[in-house]
Scaffold this active site. Structure first.
Site, PDB file in Angstrom:
ATOM      1  N   GLY A   1       0.772  -1.237   0.000  1.00 56.14           N
ATOM      2  CA  GLY A   1       0.000   0.000   0.000  1.00 56.14           C
ATOM      3  C   GLY A   1       0.801   1.283   0.000  1.00 56.14           C
ATOM      4  O   GLY A   1       0.299   2.322   0.435  1.00 56.14           O
TER       5      GLY A   1
ATOM      6  N   ASN B   1       1.730   3.115  -2.592  1.00 60.05           N
ATOM      7  CA  ASN B   1       1.094   4.084  -3.496  1.00 60.05           C
ATOM      8  C   ASN B   1      -0.155   4.675  -2.843  1.00 60.05           C
ATOM      9  O   ASN B   1      -0.405   5.879  -2.951  1.00 60.05           O
ATOM     10  CB  ASN B   1       0.728   3.414  -4.832  1.00 60.05           C
ATOM     11  CG  ASN B   1       1.888   3.412  -5.806  1.00 60.05           C
ATOM     12  OD1 ASN B   1       2.257   4.442  -6.350  1.00 60.05           O
ATOM     13  ND2 ASN B   1       2.495   2.240  -6.002  1.00 60.05           N
TER      14      ASN B   1
ATOM     15  N   LYS C   1      -6.213  -7.797  -8.764  1.00 60.77           N
ATOM     16  CA  LYS C   1      -7.356  -8.569  -9.274  1.00 60.77           C
ATOM     17  C   LYS C   1      -7.999  -7.827 -10.429  1.00 60.77           C
ATOM     18  O   LYS C   1      -7.939  -6.595 -10.495  1.00 60.77           O
ATOM     19  CB  LYS C   1      -8.404  -8.737  -8.158  1.00 60.77           C
ATOM     20  CG  LYS C   1      -7.919  -9.560  -6.987  1.00 60.77           C
ATOM     21  CD  LYS C   1      -7.922 -11.022  -7.334  1.00 60.77           C
ATOM     22  CE  LYS C   1      -7.355 -11.865  -6.199  1.00 60.77           C
ATOM     23  NZ  LYS C   1      -7.162 -13.255  -6.569  1.00 60.77           N
TER      24      LYS C   1
ATOM     25  N   ILE D   1     -11.084  -6.207 -12.413  1.00 58.02           N
ATOM     26  CA  ILE D   1     -12.311  -5.517 -11.989  1.00 58.02           C
ATOM     27  C   ILE D   1     -13.482  -6.163 -12.725  1.00 58.02           C
ATOM     28  O   ILE D   1     -13.414  -6.422 -13.932  1.00 58.02           O
ATOM     29  CB  ILE D   1     -12.224  -4.015 -12.349  1.00 58.02           C
ATOM     30  CG1 ILE D   1     -10.970  -3.385 -11.715  1.00 58.02           C
ATOM     31  CG2 ILE D   1     -13.482  -3.271 -11.929  1.00 58.02           C
ATOM     32  CD1 ILE D   1     -10.944  -3.393 -10.228  1.00 58.02           C
TER      33      ILE D   1
ATOM     34  N   ASN E   1      -4.909   2.884 -13.167  1.00 60.29           N
ATOM     35  CA  ASN E   1      -3.965   1.951 -12.531  1.00 60.29           C
ATOM     36  C   ASN E   1      -2.538   2.459 -12.718  1.00 60.29           C
ATOM     37  O   ASN E   1      -2.248   3.168 -13.682  1.00 60.29           O
ATOM     38  CB  ASN E   1      -4.106   0.570 -13.196  1.00 60.29           C
ATOM     39  CG  ASN E   1      -3.209  -0.479 -12.564  1.00 60.29           C
ATOM     40  OD1 ASN E   1      -3.067  -0.530 -11.337  1.00 60.29           O
ATOM     41  ND2 ASN E   1      -2.591  -1.315 -13.376  1.00 60.29           N
TER      42      ASN E   1
ATOM     43  N   HIS F   1       1.339   0.915 -13.163  1.00 63.98           N
ATOM     44  CA  HIS F   1       2.060  -0.335 -13.464  1.00 63.98           C
ATOM     45  C   HIS F   1       3.564  -0.027 -13.517  1.00 63.98           C
ATOM     46  O   HIS F   1       3.965   0.982 -14.117  1.00 63.98           O
ATOM     47  CB  HIS F   1       1.582  -0.912 -14.801  1.00 63.98           C
ATOM     48  CG  HIS F   1       2.174  -2.258 -15.079  1.00 63.98           C
ATOM     49  ND1 HIS F   1       1.675  -3.424 -14.514  1.00 63.98           N
ATOM     50  CD2 HIS F   1       3.251  -2.626 -15.813  1.00 63.98           C
ATOM     51  CE1 HIS F   1       2.414  -4.446 -14.910  1.00 63.98           C
ATOM     52  NE2 HIS F   1       3.374  -3.986 -15.693  1.00 63.98           N
TER      53      HIS F   1
ATOM     54  N   ASP G   1      -3.686  -4.623 -17.917  1.00 65.43           N
ATOM     55  CA  ASP G   1      -2.649  -3.673 -18.375  1.00 65.43           C
ATOM     56  C   ASP G   1      -2.813  -3.215 -19.818  1.00 65.43           C
ATOM     57  O   ASP G   1      -1.831  -2.880 -20.479  1.00 65.43           O
ATOM     58  CB  ASP G   1      -1.239  -4.288 -18.201  1.00 65.43           C
ATOM     59  CG  ASP G   1      -0.975  -4.721 -16.775  1.00 65.43           C
ATOM     60  OD1 ASP G   1      -1.447  -4.027 -15.861  1.00 65.43           O
ATOM     61  OD2 ASP G   1      -0.316  -5.757 -16.583  1.00 65.43           O
TER      62      ASP G   1
ATOM     63  N   GLU H   1       6.799   6.036  -9.293  1.00 68.97           N
ATOM     64  CA  GLU H   1       5.354   5.746  -9.268  1.00 68.97           C
ATOM     65  C   GLU H   1       4.629   6.748  -8.380  1.00 68.97           C
ATOM     66  O   GLU H   1       3.599   7.313  -8.761  1.00 68.97           O
ATOM     67  CB  GLU H   1       5.085   4.341  -8.703  1.00 68.97           C
ATOM     68  CG  GLU H   1       5.494   3.214  -9.598  1.00 68.97           C
ATOM     69  CD  GLU H   1       5.131   1.856  -8.997  1.00 68.97           C
ATOM     70  OE1 GLU H   1       4.047   1.707  -8.412  1.00 68.97           O
ATOM     71  OE2 GLU H   1       5.957   0.936  -9.115  1.00 68.97           O
TER      72      GLU H   1
END
Ligand code: GAR
Length: 199
Positions: free
Chosen positions: A13, A15, A92, A94, A108, A110, A151, A180
């Protein structure tokens, strides 16, 4: 008016923490109204609880039927009046209902320059290990919209990170993670200000 963010996180966690702090410092014109994790023991979930953020553990343990899990997640996001859904180390897929209700409003982060080193099974340290094994000279960070495939949604922002000769996956991961945190914050703020326009 602050934009209402819903964050989905699976693990450490960092980010998520960086985004919560950016909301608290007014670096982001937003507030986190719910943190959902598929992992009941995740540091992400306990950090959010400690901060007084509304949290929910939702997974195949709480909802064995995937369609019910999808609907329950959508209900939670709606109850929290979430406007933008942020995946922050969420591992996971969505569900279809949630995707449809928040089409073009789920983003998201990555840890590579997508489309390189993306797709099913390519996440976290696995990405950095593959980059090192392939002797890449650069990698980076991608912020992208989420669609039904891993992705593959439209890229909103990318930043290159150089791979140093003495890097291993751990040293590279640490440098990529710092990028990030900055790029996610900057990109979300651009969305909130309208300088990045979502479809
Ligand atoms: C981050 O490096 C993020 O980019 C990656 O997992 C890590 C989560 O760290 N996500 C993916 O690989 C998604 N495919 P965090 O829990 O400390 O934010």
């Amino acid at each position: 008016m602050k934009t209402r963010l819903g964050i989905l996180a699976s693990g450490r966690g960092s980010n998520m923490r960086s985004l919560v702090e950016a909301c608290q410092n007014n670096e982001l014109d937003a507030e986190v109204t719910i943190l959902i994790s598929n992992n009941a023991d995740s540091p992400a979930l306990s950090f959010a609880k400690d901060q007084g953020i509304n949290t929910a553990h939702m997974s195949s343990i709480t909802h064995p039927n995937p369609a019910e899990l999808d609907q329950a997640m959508l209900n939670k996001l709606k109850e929290a009046r979430v406007e933008l859904v942020i995946l922050a180390g969420f591992m996971k897929k969505i569900g279809q209902h949630t995707l449809a209700a928040y089409q073009g409003r789920i983003i998201n982060v990555h840890p590579s320059l997508l489309p390189k080193y993306g797709g099913q099974g390519m996440f976290g340290m696995r990405v950095h290990e593959a980059v090192i094994d392939n002797h890449e000279t650069e990698t980076g960070v991608t912020i992208h919209l989420v669609d039904g495939e891993y992705d593959q949604g439209a890229v909103l922002a990318q930043e290159i990170v150089k791979v140093e000769q003495n890097d291993d996956a751990a040293t590279l991961a640490a440098r990529v993670l710092a990028v990030e945190h900055c790029l996610y914050k900057e990109t979300i703020q651009k969305i909130l200000e309208g300088s990045i326009i979502l479809p």
